[in-house]
Scaffold this motif. Structure first.
Motif, mmCIF file in Angstrom:
data_model
loop_
_atom_site.group_PDB
_atom_site.id
_atom_site.type_symbol
_atom_site.label_atom_id
_atom_site.label_comp_id
_atom_site.label_asym_id
_atom_site.label_seq_id
_atom_site.Cartn_x
_atom_site.Cartn_y
_atom_site.Cartn_z
ATOM 1 N N ARG A 56 0.495 -1.048 -0.508
ATOM 2 C CA ARG A 56 -0.295 -0.090 0.043
ATOM 3 C C ARG A 56 0.608 1.388 0.133
ATOM 4 N N LYS A 64 4.314 9.134 9.215
ATOM 5 C CA LYS A 64 5.814 9.945 9.646
ATOM 6 C C LYS A 64 7.078 9.147 9.799
ATOM 7 N N SER A 65 6.636 8.033 9.959
ATOM 8 C CA SER A 65 8.028 6.506 10.151
ATOM 9 C C SER A 65 8.082 6.154 8.861
ATOM 10 N N THR A 66 7.279 5.647 7.940
ATOM 11 C CA THR A 66 7.434 5.142 7.029
ATOM 12 C C THR A 66 8.200 6.882 5.768
ATOM 13 N N HIS A 83 4.757 13.352 18.417
ATOM 14 C CA HIS A 83 3.345 13.774 18.542
ATOM 15 C C HIS A 83 3.665 15.323 20.048
HETATM 16 N N1 LIG Z 1 5.653 -3.138 7.404
HETATM 17 C C1 LIG Z 1 5.171 -2.347 6.918
HETATM 18 N N2 LIG Z 1 4.161 -2.904 5.764
HETATM 19 C C2 LIG Z 1 2.782 -2.229 5.616
HETATM 20 N N3 LIG Z 1 2.523 -1.270 6.173
HETATM 21 C C3 LIG Z 1 3.008 -0.691 7.365
HETATM 22 C C4 LIG Z 1 4.193 -1.219 7.731
HETATM 23 N N4 LIG Z 1 4.341 -0.618 8.389
HETATM 24 C C5 LIG Z 1 3.496 0.176 9.006
HETATM 25 N N5 LIG Z 1 2.652 0.035 8.065
HETATM 26 C C6 LIG Z 1 1.194 0.831 7.853
HETATM 27 O O1 LIG Z 1 2.218 2.456 6.939
HETATM 28 C C7 LIG Z 1 0.993 3.565 8.037
HETATM 29 C C8 LIG Z 1 1.928 4.694 8.223
HETATM 30 O O2 LIG Z 1 2.968 3.825 9.158
HETATM 31 P P1 LIG Z 1 4.001 5.010 10.382
HETATM 32 O O3 LIG Z 1 4.280 4.325 10.938
HETATM 33 O O4 LIG Z 1 4.548 5.389 8.875
HETATM 34 O O5 LIG Z 1 2.814 6.158 10.360
HETATM 35 P P2 LIG Z 1 3.429 7.013 11.727
HETATM 36 O O6 LIG Z 1 2.720 8.383 11.402
HETATM 37 O O7 LIG Z 1 4.598 7.512 11.862
HETATM 38 O O8 LIG Z 1 2.454 6.423 12.681
HETATM 39 P P3 LIG Z 1 2.659 6.720 14.846
HETATM 40 O O9 LIG Z 1 2.154 7.926 14.942
HETATM 41 O O10 LIG Z 1 1.875 5.558 15.048
HETATM 42 O O11 LIG Z 1 4.354 6.261 15.040
HETATM 43 C C9 LIG Z 1 0.228 2.909 8.603
HETATM 44 O O12 LIG Z 1 -1.304 2.463 8.631
HETATM 45 C C10 LIG Z 1 0.663 1.654 9.028
HETATM 46 O O13 LIG Z 1 -0.515 0.325 9.648
#
Ligand SMILES: Nc1ncnc2c1ncn2[C@@H]1O[C@H](COP(=O)(O)OP(=O)(O)OP(=O)(O)O)[C@@H](O)[C@H]1O
Length: 257
Positions: free
Chosen positions: A15, A42-44, A195
């Motif tokens: 996705r 953010k992490s992605t 956050h």
């Molecule tokens: N390895 C993966 N494979 C598929 N989808 C993933 C994977 N890791 C995270 N996701 C999805 O990607 C989306 C973004 O996740 P991410 O960890 O980047 O969010 P974030 O903004 O850092 O969240 P948080 O503030 O909760 O840490 C989420 O819907 C998560 O479920």
């Protein structure tokens, strides 16, 4: 030095998480908070810049595509702190930080590495942890060792994923002050996912706010941290006010159903 991000798409094989990220160029000495609700990406985004996730579009440092840098230059340039804490191994903090530096900074002598480690431990205020095993540390202490592993290498591009998530108020301020000072004094660029809007307001010169639709806003805290953006990004009614010492603070009044 300039970090330029245009038409960047990030996500996973299964996705797309954020499409078409276009940011104003980020210059040397900038500390950018990457904000937005849980799961917004953010992490992605940080993992993509760090070369852990594939992406399409452009992420360039001084015009050169980040993904095209030779491996040795890439790991020398980037310092990535993941959201997960360093593993609780039986190694002591000094050994871990030393290995992290030696693996990347092959240009430094042993004495220079030791000097850099002493400097980072002193600035983070964690000298007393140097000879402690990670397995015997608290989560917050391990988080600071993880940050020391990144800072000791003096990267030009710091990608820090929630570096204060496990820290109490004292250490949150200490860590953000150290990161701010590092970026300002070395002319690095720092991207910090967080956050904590109040820490971001106080220490970062730019805020990137992500929402479910992608990039909601990027600019100075004054420009982008508005009641409208709090509502659009986080689904809250909130305000930015000045505290008695003149610092802006975010007040979250209520979650909108
Ligand atoms: N390895 C993966 N494979 C598929 N989808 C993933 C994977 N890791 C995270 N996701 C999805 O990607 C989306 C973004 O996740 P991410 O960890 O980047 O969010 P974030 O903004 O850092 O969240 P948080 O503030 O909760 O840490 C989420 O819907 C998560 O479920």
């Amino acid at each position: 030095m300039t970090l330029s991000i245009k038409h960047m798409n990030v996500g996973y094989r299964s996705r797309r998480v954020i499409s078409d990220i276009n940011l104003p160029d980020i210059k040397s000495g900038s500390l950018v908070a990457v904000l937005g609700p849980n799961a917004v990406g953010k992490s992605t985004f940080l993992k993509s810049l760090a070369g852990i996730n594939k992406y399409s579009g452009e992420a360039r440092l001084n015009e050169a595509p980040l993904s095209g840098l030779p491996r040795s230059e890439f790991i020398r340039t980037l310092g990535y702190l993941p959201q997960t804490l360093p593993q609780a191994t039986t190694l002591v903090a000094y050994e871990l930080v030393f290995s992290a530096c030696r693996a990347v900074r092959t240009d430094l002598s042993q004495a220079e590495i030791e000097h850099s480690i002493d400097n980072v431990f002193r600035r983070l205020g964690i000298e007393s942890l140097a000879l402690r095993r990670l397995a015997e540390m608290s989560g917050g202490q391990r988080q600071m060792v993880g940050l020391a592993q990144v800072l000791v290498r003096q990267p030009k591009l710091l990608l820090l994923d929630e570096p204060t998530s496990a820290l109490d108020l004292h250490w949150q301020l200490n860590v953000l002050e150290t990161i701010r000072e590092e970026v300002t004094s070395t002319g690095a660029i720092g991207l910090v996912a967080s956050h904590d809007l109040n820490l971001a307001l106080r220490f970062c010169d730019q805020l990137l706010i992500l929402s479910q639709q992608g990039v909601l806003a990027m600019g100075s805290p004054d420009e982008v941290l508005t009641s409208d953006n709090l509502r659009l990004a986080y689904g809250i009614e909130g305000r930015v006010e000045q505290c008695s010492q003149g610092y802006p603070i975010v007040l979250a009044d209520r979650a909108i159903a």
